[in-house]
Write a protein that holds these residues in place. Structure first.
Motif, PDB file in Angstrom:
ATOM      1  N   LEU A  32     -40.751 -30.692  35.514  1.00 34.84           N
ATOM      2  CA  LEU A  32     -39.813 -30.454  36.299  1.00 34.84           C
ATOM      3  C   LEU A  32     -40.602 -29.843  37.520  1.00 34.84           C
ATOM      4  N   TRP A  33     -41.911 -29.486  37.335  1.00 34.72           N
ATOM      5  CA  TRP A  33     -42.559 -28.961  38.547  1.00 34.72           C
ATOM      6  C   TRP A  33     -43.280 -29.932  39.251  1.00 34.72           C
ATOM      7  N   ASN A  34     -43.034 -31.374  39.057  1.00 33.94           N
ATOM      8  CA  ASN A  34     -43.505 -32.608  39.550  1.00 33.94           C
ATOM      9  C   ASN A  34     -44.986 -32.596  39.155  1.00 33.94           C
ATOM     10  N   ARG A  35     -45.475 -32.058  38.295  1.00 34.53           N
ATOM     11  CA  ARG A  35     -46.854 -32.364  37.669  1.00 34.53           C
ATOM     12  C   ARG A  35     -47.054 -33.231  36.681  1.00 34.53           C
ATOM     13  N   LEU A  36     -46.042 -33.636  36.270  1.00 28.71           N
ATOM     14  CA  LEU A  36     -46.124 -34.891  35.261  1.00 28.71           C
ATOM     15  C   LEU A  36     -45.107 -36.001  35.450  1.00 28.71           C
ATOM     16  N   PRO A  37     -45.271 -37.236  35.115  1.00 31.38           N
ATOM     17  CA  PRO A  37     -44.128 -38.286  35.468  1.00 31.38           C
ATOM     18  C   PRO A  37     -42.918 -37.743  34.632  1.00 31.38           C
ATOM     19  N   GLU A  38     -41.861 -38.470  35.156  1.00 33.54           N
ATOM     20  CA  GLU A  38     -40.585 -38.328  34.509  1.00 33.54           C
ATOM     21  C   GLU A  38     -40.572 -38.643  33.099  1.00 33.54           C
ATOM     22  N   ASP A  39     -41.712 -39.740  32.785  1.00 36.66           N
ATOM     23  CA  ASP A  39     -41.418 -40.462  31.449  1.00 36.66           C
ATOM     24  C   ASP A  39     -42.406 -39.605  30.147  1.00 36.66           C
ATOM     25  N   ALA A  40     -42.964 -38.396  30.904  1.00 33.31           N
ATOM     26  CA  ALA A  40     -43.576 -37.632  30.051  1.00 33.31           C
ATOM     27  C   ALA A  40     -42.758 -36.858  28.957  1.00 33.31           C
ATOM     28  N   VAL A  41     -41.306 -37.001  29.132  1.00 35.90           N
ATOM     29  CA  VAL A  41     -40.648 -36.313  28.322  1.00 35.90           C
ATOM     30  C   VAL A  41     -39.271 -37.557  28.155  1.00 35.90           C
ATOM     31  N   THR A  42     -38.516 -37.050  26.926  1.00 42.73           N
ATOM     32  CA  THR A  42     -37.541 -37.898  26.892  1.00 42.73           C
ATOM     33  C   THR A  42     -36.130 -37.695  27.522  1.00 42.73           C
ATOM     34  N   VAL A  43     -35.848 -38.708  28.315  1.00 35.45           N
ATOM     35  CA  VAL A  43     -34.349 -38.449  29.231  1.00 35.45           C
ATOM     36  C   VAL A  43     -33.414 -39.378  28.513  1.00 35.45           C
ATOM     37  N   THR A  44     -32.284 -38.791  28.391  1.00 41.27           N
ATOM     38  CA  THR A  44     -31.145 -39.756  28.073  1.00 41.27           C
ATOM     39  C   THR A  44     -30.131 -39.391  28.911  1.00 41.27           C
ATOM     40  N   GLY A  45     -29.043 -40.359  29.040  1.00 40.95           N
ATOM     41  CA  GLY A  45     -28.006 -40.323  30.260  1.00 40.95           C
ATOM     42  C   GLY A  45     -28.282 -40.775  31.412  1.00 40.95           C
ATOM     43  N   ASP A  46     -27.938 -40.063  32.526  1.00 37.92           N
ATOM     44  CA  ASP A  46     -28.037 -40.530  33.787  1.00 37.92           C
ATOM     45  C   ASP A  46     -29.509 -40.059  34.467  1.00 37.92           C
ATOM     46  N   ALA A  47     -30.456 -40.848  34.407  1.00 38.75           N
ATOM     47  CA  ALA A  47     -31.700 -40.657  34.921  1.00 38.75           C
ATOM     48  C   ALA A  47     -31.665 -40.095  36.395  1.00 38.75           C
ATOM     49  N   SER A  48     -30.751 -40.466  37.320  1.00 44.13           N
ATOM     50  CA  SER A  48     -30.717 -40.321  38.523  1.00 44.13           C
ATOM     51  C   SER A  48     -30.743 -38.628  38.867  1.00 44.13           C
ATOM     52  N   LEU A  49     -30.045 -37.856  37.988  1.00 47.42           N
ATOM     53  CA  LEU A  49     -30.425 -36.449  38.136  1.00 47.42           C
ATOM     54  C   LEU A  49     -31.653 -36.080  37.901  1.00 47.42           C
ATOM     55  N   VAL A  50     -32.448 -36.514  37.042  1.00 51.11           N
ATOM     56  CA  VAL A  50     -33.856 -35.902  37.062  1.00 51.11           C
ATOM     57  C   VAL A  50     -34.523 -36.402  38.496  1.00 51.11           C
ATOM     58  N   ARG A  51     -34.332 -37.696  38.897  1.00 55.46           N
ATOM     59  CA  ARG A  51     -35.041 -37.925  40.349  1.00 55.46           C
ATOM     60  C   ARG A  51     -34.453 -37.071  41.254  1.00 55.46           C
ATOM     61  N   LEU A  52     -33.167 -36.738  41.396  1.00 59.13           N
ATOM     62  CA  LEU A  52     -32.766 -35.791  42.269  1.00 59.13           C
ATOM     63  C   LEU A  52     -33.377 -34.424  42.099  1.00 59.13           C
ATOM     64  N   TRP A  53     -33.458 -33.677  40.774  1.00 60.00           N
ATOM     65  CA  TRP A  53     -34.099 -32.705  40.699  1.00 60.00           C
ATOM     66  C   TRP A  53     -35.670 -32.646  41.269  1.00 60.00           C
ATOM     67  N   ARG A  54     -36.289 -33.838  41.060  1.00 57.68           N
ATOM     68  CA  ARG A  54     -37.779 -33.874  41.471  1.00 57.68           C
ATOM     69  C   ARG A  54     -37.836 -34.096  42.897  1.00 57.68           C
ATOM     70  N   GLU A  55     -36.685 -34.656  43.386  1.00 54.68           N
ATOM     71  CA  GLU A  55     -36.741 -34.833  45.048  1.00 54.68           C
ATOM     72  C   GLU A  55     -36.482 -33.800  45.723  1.00 54.68           C
ATOM     73  N   ARG A  56     -35.480 -32.919  45.264  1.00 59.82           N
ATOM     74  CA  ARG A  56     -34.959 -31.727  46.068  1.00 59.82           C
ATOM     75  C   ARG A  56     -34.989 -30.410  45.692  1.00 59.82           C
ATOM     76  N   SER A  57     -35.868 -30.189  44.598  1.00 62.60           N
ATOM     77  CA  SER A  57     -36.344 -28.816  44.171  1.00 62.60           C
ATOM     78  C   SER A  57     -37.203 -28.144  44.927  1.00 62.60           C
ATOM     79  N   ALA A  58     -37.560 -28.944  46.011  1.00 66.14           N
ATOM     80  CA  ALA A  58     -38.921 -28.248  46.781  1.00 66.14           C
ATOM     81  C   ALA A  58     -40.042 -28.073  46.222  1.00 66.14           C
ATOM     82  N   ILE A  59     -40.384 -28.504  45.210  1.00 57.71           N
ATOM     83  CA  ILE A  59     -41.572 -28.228  44.304  1.00 57.71           C
ATOM     84  C   ILE A  59     -42.304 -29.510  44.429  1.00 57.71           C
ATOM     85  N   GLY A  60     -43.477 -29.624  45.047  1.00 63.73           N
ATOM     86  CA  GLY A  60     -44.340 -30.793  45.436  1.00 63.73           C
ATOM     87  C   GLY A  60     -45.834 -30.660  45.109  1.00 63.73           C
TER      88      GLY A  60
END
Length: 94
Positions: free
Chosen positions: A66-94
């Protein structure tokens, strides 16, 4: 870091993201909409109800993802993965 009130993490309609720590039992449900995100934490009892997306994994991996320090596939994602990408792009954590 931005506060929830000024967060850029918004969606045009209601969406729900659940974060479930498999090693601690903690669960956070984040409700997204055109308004500021709202988060509910559940400890010791399973969070119920439908969600659009769920991230599941050990607390440390979730935190780093969630803090963009590991890739999205480091955890299990179920459902609409676009919400994870939205979080990573817009959470202002880079």
């Amino acid at each position: 870091m931005r506060t929830a009130r000024t967060s850029a993490l918004r969606t045009p309609g209601p969406r729900t993201l659940r974060v479930r720590a498999t090693d601690t039992g903690d669960v956070w449900t984040v409700r997204l909409s055109a308004d500021a995100p709202r988060t509910e934490r559940t400890t010791g009892s399973p969070a119920a109800g439908p969600v659009d997306t769920e991230l599941r994994g050990p607390a440390g991996s979730l935190y780093l993802t969630l803090w963009n320090r590991l890739p999205e596939d480091a955890v299990t994602v179920t459902g609409d993965a676009s919400l994870v990408r939205l979080w990573r792009e817009r959470s202002a954590i880079g």
